[in-house]
Design a protein around this motif. Structure first.
Motif, PDB file in Angstrom:
ATOM      1  N   THR A 270       0.829  -1.203   0.000  1.00  0.00           N
ATOM      2  CA  THR A 270       0.000   0.000   0.000  1.00  0.00           C
ATOM      3  C   THR A 270       0.867   1.258   0.000  1.00  0.00           C
ATOM      4  OG1 THR A 270      -1.747  -1.161   1.208  1.00  0.00           O
ATOM      5  CG2 THR A 270      -1.820   1.250   1.212  1.00  0.00           C
ATOM      6  N   GLU A 271       1.897   1.253   0.816  1.00  0.00           N
ATOM      7  CA  GLU A 271       2.775   2.416   0.940  1.00  0.00           C
ATOM      8  C   GLU A 271       3.636   2.623  -0.304  1.00  0.00           C
ATOM      9  OE1 GLU A 271       6.113   4.236   4.073  1.00  0.00           O
ATOM     10  OE2 GLU A 271       5.053   2.364   4.508  1.00  0.00           O
ATOM     11  N   MET A 272       4.027   1.518  -0.953  1.00  0.00           N
ATOM     12  CA  MET A 272       4.934   1.592  -2.092  1.00  0.00           C
ATOM     13  C   MET A 272       4.219   1.349  -3.415  1.00  0.00           C
ATOM     14  SD  MET A 272       7.923   2.264  -0.814  1.00  0.00           S
ATOM     15  CE  MET A 272       9.075   1.786  -2.093  1.00  0.00           C
ATOM     16  N   LYS A 273       2.922   1.550  -3.453  1.00  0.00           N
ATOM     17  CA  LYS A 273       2.141   1.185  -4.640  1.00  0.00           C
ATOM     18  C   LYS A 273       2.601   1.926  -5.893  1.00  0.00           C
ATOM     19  CE  LYS A 273      -1.737   4.401  -3.782  1.00  0.00           C
ATOM     20  NZ  LYS A 273      -1.075   5.107  -2.668  1.00  0.00           N
ATOM     21  N   ASP A 274       3.019   3.183  -5.739  1.00  0.00           N
ATOM     22  CA  ASP A 274       3.467   3.941  -6.908  1.00  0.00           C
ATOM     23  C   ASP A 274       4.743   3.348  -7.505  1.00  0.00           C
ATOM     24  OD1 ASP A 274       1.361   5.692  -6.824  1.00  0.00           O
ATOM     25  OD2 ASP A 274       2.417   7.193  -5.621  1.00  0.00           O
ATOM     26  N   VAL A 275       5.688   3.018  -6.660  1.00  0.00           N
ATOM     27  CA  VAL A 275       6.956   2.447  -7.137  1.00  0.00           C
ATOM     28  C   VAL A 275       6.722   1.075  -7.752  1.00  0.00           C
ATOM     29  CG1 VAL A 275       9.279   1.716  -6.470  1.00  0.00           C
ATOM     30  CG2 VAL A 275       8.262   3.736  -5.413  1.00  0.00           C
ATOM     31  N   LEU A 276       5.915   0.254  -7.088  1.00  0.00           N
ATOM     32  CA  LEU A 276       5.623  -1.080  -7.600  1.00  0.00           C
ATOM     33  C   LEU A 276       4.880  -1.009  -8.930  1.00  0.00           C
ATOM     34  CD1 LEU A 276       4.513  -2.713  -4.235  1.00  0.00           C
ATOM     35  CD2 LEU A 276       6.556  -3.312  -5.541  1.00  0.00           C
ATOM     36  N   LEU A 277       3.918  -0.097  -9.030  1.00  0.00           N
ATOM     37  CA  LEU A 277       3.157   0.050 -10.266  1.00  0.00           C
ATOM     38  C   LEU A 277       4.063   0.526 -11.406  1.00  0.00           C
ATOM     39  CD1 LEU A 277       0.398   0.025 -11.701  1.00  0.00           C
ATOM     40  CD2 LEU A 277       0.093   2.402 -10.941  1.00  0.00           C
ATOM     41  N   ALA A 278       4.907   1.496 -11.113  1.00  0.00           N
ATOM     42  CA  ALA A 278       5.835   1.990 -12.140  1.00  0.00           C
ATOM     43  C   ALA A 278       6.779   0.880 -12.595  1.00  0.00           C
ATOM     44  CB  ALA A 278       6.634   3.177 -11.594  1.00  0.00           C
ATOM     45  N   TYR A 279       7.272   0.097 -11.626  1.00  0.00           N
ATOM     46  CA  TYR A 279       8.176  -1.008 -11.974  1.00  0.00           C
ATOM     47  C   TYR A 279       7.480  -1.993 -12.900  1.00  0.00           C
ATOM     48  CZ  TYR A 279      11.640  -4.707 -11.462  1.00  0.00           C
ATOM     49  OH  TYR A 279      12.596  -5.660 -11.731  1.00  0.00           O
ATOM     50  N   LEU A 280       6.243  -2.330 -12.585  1.00  0.00           N
ATOM     51  CA  LEU A 280       5.492  -3.299 -13.380  1.00  0.00           C
ATOM     52  C   LEU A 280       5.231  -2.774 -14.791  1.00  0.00           C
ATOM     53  CD1 LEU A 280       3.855  -5.932 -13.594  1.00  0.00           C
ATOM     54  CD2 LEU A 280       1.886  -4.677 -12.685  1.00  0.00           C
ATOM     55  N   ILE A 281       4.755  -1.549 -14.905  1.00  0.00           N
ATOM     56  CA  ILE A 281       4.408  -0.987 -16.214  1.00  0.00           C
ATOM     57  C   ILE A 281       5.642  -0.822 -17.090  1.00  0.00           C
ATOM     58  CG2 ILE A 281       3.578   1.114 -17.366  1.00  0.00           C
ATOM     59  CD1 ILE A 281       1.544   1.392 -15.080  1.00  0.00           C
ATOM     60  N   ILE A 282       6.707  -0.268 -16.534  1.00  0.00           N
ATOM     61  CA  ILE A 282       7.927  -0.049 -17.325  1.00  0.00           C
ATOM     62  C   ILE A 282       8.527  -1.384 -17.761  1.00  0.00           C
ATOM     63  CG2 ILE A 282      10.273   0.881 -17.266  1.00  0.00           C
ATOM     64  CD1 ILE A 282       9.189   3.058 -15.362  1.00  0.00           C
ATOM     65  N   THR A 283       8.481  -2.374 -16.877  1.00  0.00           N
ATOM     66  CA  THR A 283       8.989  -3.699 -17.242  1.00  0.00           C
ATOM     67  C   THR A 283       8.206  -4.272 -18.419  1.00  0.00           C
ATOM     68  OG1 THR A 283       9.707  -4.168 -14.972  1.00  0.00           O
ATOM     69  CG2 THR A 283       9.406  -6.047 -16.439  1.00  0.00           C
ATOM     70  N   ILE A 284       6.887  -4.188 -18.366  1.00  0.00           N
ATOM     71  CA  ILE A 284       6.046  -4.717 -19.443  1.00  0.00           C
ATOM     72  C   ILE A 284       6.343  -4.012 -20.764  1.00  0.00           C
ATOM     73  CG2 ILE A 284       3.671  -4.873 -20.288  1.00  0.00           C
ATOM     74  CD1 ILE A 284       2.803  -5.320 -17.373  1.00  0.00           C
ATOM     75  N   VAL A 285       6.460  -2.685 -20.721  1.00  0.00           N
ATOM     76  CA  VAL A 285       6.723  -1.929 -21.946  1.00  0.00           C
ATOM     77  C   VAL A 285       8.085  -2.288 -22.523  1.00  0.00           C
ATOM     78  CG1 VAL A 285       7.103   0.378 -22.905  1.00  0.00           C
ATOM     79  CG2 VAL A 285       5.202  -0.014 -21.329  1.00  0.00           C
ATOM     80  N   LEU A 286       9.110  -2.331 -21.686  1.00  0.00           N
ATOM     81  CA  LEU A 286      10.454  -2.618 -22.172  1.00  0.00           C
ATOM     82  C   LEU A 286      10.578  -4.049 -22.686  1.00  0.00           C
ATOM     83  CD1 LEU A 286      12.723  -0.773 -19.572  1.00  0.00           C
ATOM     84  CD2 LEU A 286      12.048  -0.031 -21.863  1.00  0.00           C
ATOM     85  N   ILE A 287       9.950  -4.985 -21.991  1.00  0.00           N
ATOM     86  CA  ILE A 287       9.975  -6.375 -22.444  1.00  0.00           C
ATOM     87  C   ILE A 287       9.300  -6.518 -23.807  1.00  0.00           C
ATOM     88  CG2 ILE A 287       8.912  -8.635 -22.020  1.00  0.00           C
ATOM     89  CD1 ILE A 287       9.626  -8.386 -19.127  1.00  0.00           C
ATOM     90  N   SER A 288       8.220  -5.769 -24.011  1.00  0.00           N
ATOM     91  CA  SER A 288       7.453  -5.892 -25.257  1.00  0.00           C
ATOM     92  C   SER A 288       8.236  -5.442 -26.476  1.00  0.00           C
ATOM     93  CB  SER A 288       6.155  -5.094 -25.150  1.00  0.00           C
ATOM     94  OG  SER A 288       6.421  -3.700 -25.110  1.00  0.00           O
ATOM     95  N   VAL A 289       9.275  -4.609 -26.291  1.00  0.00           N
ATOM     96  CA  VAL A 289      10.057  -4.127 -27.428  1.00  0.00           C
ATOM     97  C   VAL A 289      11.482  -4.670 -27.426  1.00  0.00           C
ATOM     98  CG1 VAL A 289       8.709  -2.017 -27.672  1.00  0.00           C
ATOM     99  CG2 VAL A 289      10.717  -2.020 -26.199  1.00  0.00           C
ATOM    100  N   THR A 290      11.755  -5.633 -26.553  1.00  0.00           N
ATOM    101  CA  THR A 290      13.088  -6.247 -26.543  1.00  0.00           C
ATOM    102  C   THR A 290      13.017  -7.751 -26.778  1.00  0.00           C
ATOM    103  OG1 THR A 290      12.956  -6.357 -24.112  1.00  0.00           O
ATOM    104  CG2 THR A 290      14.170  -4.510 -25.063  1.00  0.00           C
ATOM    105  N   ILE A 291      12.276  -8.452 -25.966  1.00  0.00           N
ATOM    106  CA  ILE A 291      12.269  -9.916 -26.037  1.00  0.00           C
ATOM    107  C   ILE A 291      11.701 -10.468 -27.343  1.00  0.00           C
ATOM    108  CG2 ILE A 291      11.250 -11.988 -24.992  1.00  0.00           C
ATOM    109  CD1 ILE A 291      11.800 -10.794 -22.278  1.00  0.00           C
ATOM    110  N   PRO A 292      10.595  -9.930 -27.892  1.00  0.00           N
ATOM    111  CA  PRO A 292      10.049 -10.530 -29.120  1.00  0.00           C
ATOM    112  C   PRO A 292      10.775 -10.111 -30.396  1.00  0.00           C
ATOM    113  CG  PRO A 292       8.391  -9.252 -27.897  1.00  0.00           C
ATOM    114  CD  PRO A 292       9.724  -8.863 -27.395  1.00  0.00           C
TER     115      PRO A 292
END
Length: 460
Positions: A270-292
Motif C-alpha cells: 500500500t505504501e509503495m504502490k506507486d513504485v511497484l506500479l511503475a516497476y510493473l508498467i515499465i517492465t512490461i513496456v520494455l519487455i514488449s520491445v526487446t524480447i520478441p
C-alpha cells in the motif's frame, strides 16, 4: 559525501572520450554539426534514427567553449546534478531522513547508473529526465511532469519509450483512484498532448526525410524473432537483472519478503504502490520491445528499473529491521553492488562494458596500442580492430586526429588488435588466439593484444 563520491568518479573520466554506442549515437553527429556550423543536412550515414537535439547541444557547447574532452564532460554535468537531486527527493518521499541517506548510497552504487552518469553517454540525460518526470508524477505535479516527458521525447527513441511508459503509469495511477477512464483521459489530456504531438511530428518528419523511423529496410533489426530468439532474449533480460551485483539485491528482496508477515507485506504494498506500479508498467513496456524482436539490447536499457528495485528492497529491509540493523544491511548491499563494477568473466563472455566502471583502463591502453603501432611503423590501414575502437580517433578522443582503424577482417588484416572489450564472436576469438602474439597491454580488467595474421610475413 555521496555527491562527492559521484563527482570524484567523474574526475577519473574527465579526460576520456566517447565510448561504446556514444561514438556513433553522439560524437559523429555532433562533430558533423560542429564542423559544418549547423548549416548542412545530416547525411544518412550519420543518422541512427534518434532526434538530433542532444548531438546539437554538444556541438553548440563545443562552439562556445571548445571541442575538448573536459568541455564535453562539463556539458554532461547538468544531467548528473538533476539525476542526483531528484533521486534523493524521490527517496525522501518513502523514507525518513535518518535512513534516506543510506538508501541514496545504495542507489548511487548501482554499477550501470554510476557508469552511465560519469561517462559521455546519451543515457545520462535519459536517466535524469526519467527520474525527474517520475518524481513529479508521483507528487501529482503534472504540469512539471509534462515538461520532462516532453524533453525525454527529444533525446532518443528509447527515451520516447520511457516517456510513453511514464504516461501510461500516470494514467493508470489516476485510474486506480478515479475508476472512470473517460474522466482520467479528460483530466490528463492536456498533460500528455505535448509529448504526443512532438513524437507524432518527429515520426512524420523522419518518414518524409529519411524514409524510416524504427528500422531501415536494410536490416532485420526490429523484425520479430523466432522461438529460440525469444528464449535467448529472455535469458539476456534475466542476466541483466542479476549481473554486476544485482543478484544481491534480488536475494535480499526474496529473503526479507519471505521473512515478513502477510500483514506487513500488505501495508508495504500500500505504501509503495506507486513504485511497484511503475516497476510493473515499465517492465512490461520494455519487455514488449526487446524480447520478441531481433534488436540487441544492453543492460543500460533497464537502469531505471534497477533503481526502483533498490528502492523497493531498501523499503522492505527498513520495514523489517530496526534502524541500526537497516543501516548496516544497506551499507553491506551497497558495497556488494558496487563491487559489481569489477566482477571478472572469461574473455569469451560478452560484457556490458558501458555499465561497468572497470572499463576505465581502456582509454589509456588504447592510446598505448596506437602509439606502439606508430612507433614500429605499422600502417593503421594494415590493422583491424573491434567495436568500439573502429572509428576515427577524432570521433572517439574528441581531437583533430583523423587516423582510423577499420573493423576486423580476418582474411585481409595483416595485424589485428584484440581486446576483451570488443565482445567479438566466439569463432573470431578462437581464430585470433591462434595468431602469433606481437605485444600485450593490460591492467587488472582490460587487455589489448596485437596479433599478426600468419598468412602474412610482416615482422617487427
Amino acid at each position: 559525501m555521496i555527491f562527492v563520491f559521484i563527482f570524484t568518479i567523474k574526475t577519473l573520466f574527465i579526460t576520456t572520450g566517447f565510448f561504446w554506442d556514444s561514438v556513433t549515437i553522439l560524437s559523429k553527429t555532433a562533430t558533423f554539426l560542429y564542423h559544418t556550423n549547423f548549416s548542412q543536412h545530416i547525411p544518412s550515414n550519420l543518422d541512427n534514427g534518434d532526434p538530433f537535439i542532444l548531438p546539437g547541444y554538444i556541438a553548440l557547447v563545443w562552439k562556445l567553449a571548445g571541442r575538448t574532452p573536459i568541455v564535453t564532460h562539463l556539458a554532461f554535468l547538468p544531467a548528473i546534478i538533476i539525476a542526483l537531486i531528484y533521486l534523493l527527493k524521490t527517496i525522501e518521499l518513502f523514507f525518513e531522513r535518518n535512513i534516506s541517506t543510506y538508501v541514496f548510497m545504495l542507489l548511487v552504487c548501482e554499477p550501470a547508473f554510476t557508469t552511465q552518469m560519469t561517462g559521455l553517454y546519451q543515457d545520462a540525460f535519459t536517466i535524469a529526465l526519467t527520474i525527474t518526470a517520475f518524481y513529479y508524477i508521483i507528487t501529482k505535479r503534472y504540469i512539471a511532469a509534462s515538461y520532462f516527458t516532453l524533453t525525454l521525447c527529444l533525446i532518443s527513441r528509447r527515451a520516447i519509450l520511457m516517456a510513453f511508459s511514464l504516461i501510461i503509469f500516470q494514467l493508470v495511477q489516476e485510474y486506480i483512484t478515479n475508476k472512470n477512464i473517460t474522466e482520467v483521459l479528460k483530466k490528463h489530456f492536456k498533460y500528455i498532448l505535448p509529448s504526443t504531438l512532438i513524437v507524432l511530428s518527429f515520426i512524420i518528419w523522419r518518414l518524409s526525410v529519411y524514409g524510416w523511423f524504427f528500422t531501415t529496410t536494410g536490416t532485420e533489426y526490429g523484425d520479430h524473432t523466432n522461438l529460440s530468439g525469444i528464449i535467448k532474449n529472455t535469458l539476456t533480460f534475466i542476466r541483466w537483472q542479476l549481473e554486476n551485483g544485482r543478484i544481491a539485491i534480488w536475494s535480499a528482496l526474496i529473503i526479507f519478503v519471505y521473512m515478513m508477515r502477510k500483514r506487513n507485506i500488505i501495508l508495504l504494498v500500500t505504501e509503495m504502490k506507486d513504485v511497484l506500479l511503475a516497476y510493473l508498467i515499465i517492465t512490461i513496456v520494455l519487455i514488449s520491445v526487446t524480447i520478441p524482436l531481433q534488436n540487441p539490447f544492453g543492460a543500460r536499457y533497464f537502469i531505471f528499473l534497477y533503481l526502483l528495485l533498490c528502492i523497493i528492497t531498501a523499503k522492505i529491509i527498513s520495514t523489517y529491521l530496526p534502524l541500526h540493523k537497516s543501516k548496516k544491511a544497506l551499507i553491506a548491499l551497497a558495497i556488494i553492488l558496487f563491487t559489481g563494477n569489477f566482477w571478472k568473466y572469461p574473455d569469451i563472455v560478452a560484457q556490458p562494458w558501458d555499465c561497468k566502471l572497470s572499463h576505465l583502463g581502456y582509454f589509456n591502453l588504447k592510446t598505448d596500442v596506437i602509439d606502439y603501432l606508430n612507433k614500429n611503423n605499422i600502417p593503421l590501414s594494415d590493422v583491424g580492430c573491434g567495436f568500439p575502437m573502429y572509428s576515427a580517433t577524432a570521433d572517439i578522443d574528441i581531437n583533430n586526429d583523423q587516423e582510423i582503424i577499420h573493423n576486423i577482417n580476418l582474411k585481409s588484416n595483416k595485424y589485428v588488435i584484440y581486446s576483451n572489450i570488443f565482445n567479438l564472436p566466439d569463432e573470431e576469438i578462437i581464430e585470433i588466439e591462434t595468431w602469433p602474439l606481437i605485444k600485450r597491454f593490460n591492467d587488472n580488467f582490460v587487455f589489448f593484444e596485437i596479433r599478426m595474421n600468419p598468412k602474412f610475413q610482416y615482422k617487427l
